[in-house]
Design an enzyme around this catalytic site. Structure first.
Site, PDB file in Angstrom:
ATOM      1  N   SER A 177      -5.876   3.546   4.176  1.00 12.12           N
ATOM      2  CA  SER A 177      -5.463   2.639   3.114  1.00 12.12           C
ATOM      3  C   SER A 177      -6.619   1.886   2.469  1.00 12.12           C
ATOM      4  CB  SER A 177      -4.440   1.631   3.665  1.00 12.12           C
ATOM      5  OG  SER A 177      -3.636   1.121   2.640  1.00 12.12           O
ATOM      6  N   SER A 230       0.788  -1.240   0.000  1.00 14.19           N
ATOM      7  CA  SER A 230       0.000   0.000   0.000  1.00 14.19           C
ATOM      8  C   SER A 230       0.816   1.285   0.000  1.00 14.19           C
ATOM      9  CB  SER A 230      -0.958   0.009   1.198  1.00 14.19           C
ATOM     10  OG  SER A 230      -2.058  -0.851   0.964  1.00 14.19           O
ATOM     11  N   LYS A 267       0.184   3.727  -2.736  1.00 15.36           N
ATOM     12  CA  LYS A 267      -0.917   4.698  -2.672  1.00 15.36           C
ATOM     13  C   LYS A 267      -0.397   6.129  -2.544  1.00 15.36           C
ATOM     14  CE  LYS A 267      -4.639   1.772  -0.787  1.00 15.36           C
ATOM     15  NZ  LYS A 267      -4.093   0.468  -0.416  1.00 15.36           N
TER      16      LYS A 267
END
Length: 430
Positions: free
Chosen positions: A177, A122, A125
Site C-alpha cells: 500500500s 487504500s 488502490k
C-alpha cells in the site's frame, strides 16, 4: 326571528360542511416522517481537516443517487439484507457497511447497507491497479521524483531518480500500500489528474456509481466516496487481470532499497493470505475519516466469494478476522442463497433509459430530496390528492360548500316569493 324552516337548511349545510371537510382530511393525510438512510448520499462528516477545501473553492457536490439501486431493489436497504430464513450473521462485525458476493455468478448473498456511501482509504488502490494493468506493460519503467517521495506515508521508500518496473511498482502498491508508489504510477498514467479521471471513468463503466476517486492512493480529500457494493464490483473485475492477481497473491518480494544498496523485503500485509484456507488475496486500508476498510476473496470447493468491510474497527476483533468470519458465513450460506440472492454484481453500468412521450411516474421514481407519488402506507393517492395535494382538498370542500349554500339561498328566496303571492291572492279574494 328566523323560522324553523330556515334553521333546518342551515343545520344541513353545517353538517355537510363538517362531513366534506372531514372527508377531505381523511383522503389527504399528512405524510408521516420516514427514517432516512444515514449515508445514502454522502459519507459521514470528516473527523479531521483532510477534506477542507482551499479558500475560495467549493467542495464537490455529492454524487447523484440512482433512481433504482444498482444490482437490485433490496440493495437499497440500509440495514441487514439477508435471504429468506438466513441465519444471523456472526458476532464481532464492526463495519458500518459490508457485503458478501459470489465472484463467479455475481450473486450478492448478504449485506449491510451495501450502497451506503463511505470512504475507501487504500482499497481504492485496487481501482488504480486495474487502470495500470490495463494501460501499462509490466516491463515499462517509472522514474521516481521528489514529489513521489514527499507523499504522506505509508510509503515503500523510493529513491529519487531511480527507475522501477511497472511490475515492481504494481506489486509494491498492492502488497504494501505504498502512497509514494501510487503517486509515481499516477504520474506514469499521464499525471495525477489524468489518472484520477481514468479511475473514475473505469468505475462508471463498471457500474460503480457510488465511487469517486479524488486521490490515487485513497488519502482523504473533499468528495471522496465509495460503497461496499462498488468495492466488491471493482475487486471482482480486477481479478480478471493476471498482473493484478499475481501481485495480490504474492507473499514476498525483494524491492530495491531506498539508499541504493541492494534490496529490502516487502511482505504482503494481507494476513488472510497465509491464515485463511483458499484465500485469493485482498487489500486493507485506513485513514482517520475512513476508519478501517478491507476487501478480499477466497475459494472453497469451486466457489469464490468476495467480502468487503467499510468503516470498521480493529477492536474487539481484527478486521481480517471479521472478514474471515463473514467468509465462513458466506460459504455456509451460499448453497441456499445462490438460488435466491438479495442482488447482483452488475456486468457494466446500466444504460440510461430513453425518455417517453408519456412519462409514467411510479412510487419509486422520486429523485433525491423529492417525495414519491404515494401515500405513507404505500397505496396510490386519491384523485383529489393527485390534483390538489394535502392543502387543496379542504379548499375544494369549502368551494363546494359555497355552491351548496348559494343553492339553498336561491330555494329560500323562491319559497318566500311564493308565500307573498299566496297572501296577496287571499286578500284580493276573501
Amino acid at each position: 326571528m328566523r323560522s324553523s324552516a330556515f334553521r333546518r337548511p342551515v343545520a344541513l349545510v353545517l353538517a355537510a360542511c363538517a362531513l366534506m371537510a372531514g372527508a377531505s382530511f381523511v383522503a389527504a393525510p399528512v405524510a408521516a416522517a420516514q427514517p432516512a438512510c444515514e449515508n445514502k448520499v454522502s459519507p459521514p462528516p470528516p473527523v479531521d481537516t483532510s477534506e477542507q477545501v482551499a479558500p475560495g473553492e467549493k467542495p464537490p457536490p455529492p454524487i447523484e443517487v440512482p433512481e433504482s439501486p444498482i444490482g437490485g431493489q433490496r440493495l437499497g436497504e440500509c440495514g441487514l439484507v439477508l435471504p429468506p430464513n438466513a441465519p444471523v450473521p456472526p458476532d464481532g462485525i464492526t463495519a458500518k457497511s459490508w457485503l458478501l458476493a459470489d465472484m463467479n455468478s455475481g450473486a450478492v448473498l448478504a449485506a449491510l447497507d451495501p450502497h451506503g456511501r463511505q470512504r475507501p482509504a487504500s482499497v481504492i488502490k485496487v481501482l488504480l491497479a486495474m487502470v495500470v494493468a490495463k494501460e501499462l506493460a509490466p516491463d515499462a519503467t517509472v522514474a521516481a521524483t521528489p514529489e513521489d517521495l514527499a507523499q504522506e506515508c505509508t510509503c515503500i521508500g523510493l529513491r529519487n531518480g531511480a527507475e522501477y518496473s511497472v511490475e515492481q511498482m504494481l506489486q509494491a502498491l498492492v502488497m504494501a500500500s505504498g502512497n509514494d508508489v501510487a503517486h509515481a504510477l499516477a504520474r506514469r498514467l499521464g499525471g495525477v489528474p489524468s489518472a484520477i479521471r481514468k479511475m473514475n471513468a473505469l468505475a462508471a463503466e463498471l457500474g460503480a456509481l457510488d465511487t469517486r476517486a479524488v486521490t490515487p492512493s485513497g488519502l482523504d480529500a473533499p468528495g471522496t466516496s465509495t460503497s461496499a457494493y462498488d468495492v466488491a464490483l471493482i475487486y471482482r473485475e480486477a481479478m480478471k487481470y493476471p498482473d493484478f492477481v499475481k501481485a495480490v497473491m504474492t507473499q514476498r518480494i525483494d524491492f530495491p532499497a531506498a539508499n541504493g544498496n541492494g534490496t529490502v523485503p516487502i511482505v504482503n500485509d494481507n494476513r488472510l493470505l497465509t491464515t485463511y484456507q483458499g484465500a485469493l488475496g485482498g487489500k486493507s486500508g485506513f485513514t482517520d475519516d475512513a476508519q478501517h476498510t478491507y476487501v478480499g476473496a477466497a475459494e472453497r470447493n469451486g466457489k469464490r466469494l468476495v467480502v468487503v468491510l467499510l468503516r470498521g474497527q480493529q477492536q474487539p476483533v481484527r478486521m481480517t478476522d471479521q472478514a474471515a468470519r463473514l467468509l465462513d458465513y458466506g460459504f455456509a450460506l451460499e448453497p441456499a442463497a445462490a438460488g435466491n440472492p438479495v442482488g447482483r454484481l452488475v456486468e457494466g453500468a446500466p444504460q440510461a433509459k430513453k425518455k417517453t412521450t408519456e412519462p409514467r411516474p411510479t412510487p419509486t421514481s422520486a429523485g433525491v430530496g423529492e417525495v414519491a407519488n404515494s401515500t405513507p402506507d404505500g397505496t396510490q393517492p386519491s384523485a383529489m390528492q393527485t390534483a390538489f395535494g394535502n392543502v387543496g382538498g379542504p379548499i375544494t370542500a369549502v368551494a363546494g360548500l359555497g355552491l351548496l349554500l348559494g343553492l339553498l339561498m336561491y330555494l329560500r328566496n323562491r319559497r318566500a316569493k311564493a308565500a307573498r303571492a299566496a297572501r296577496t291572492a287571499t286578500r284580493q279574494h276573501p
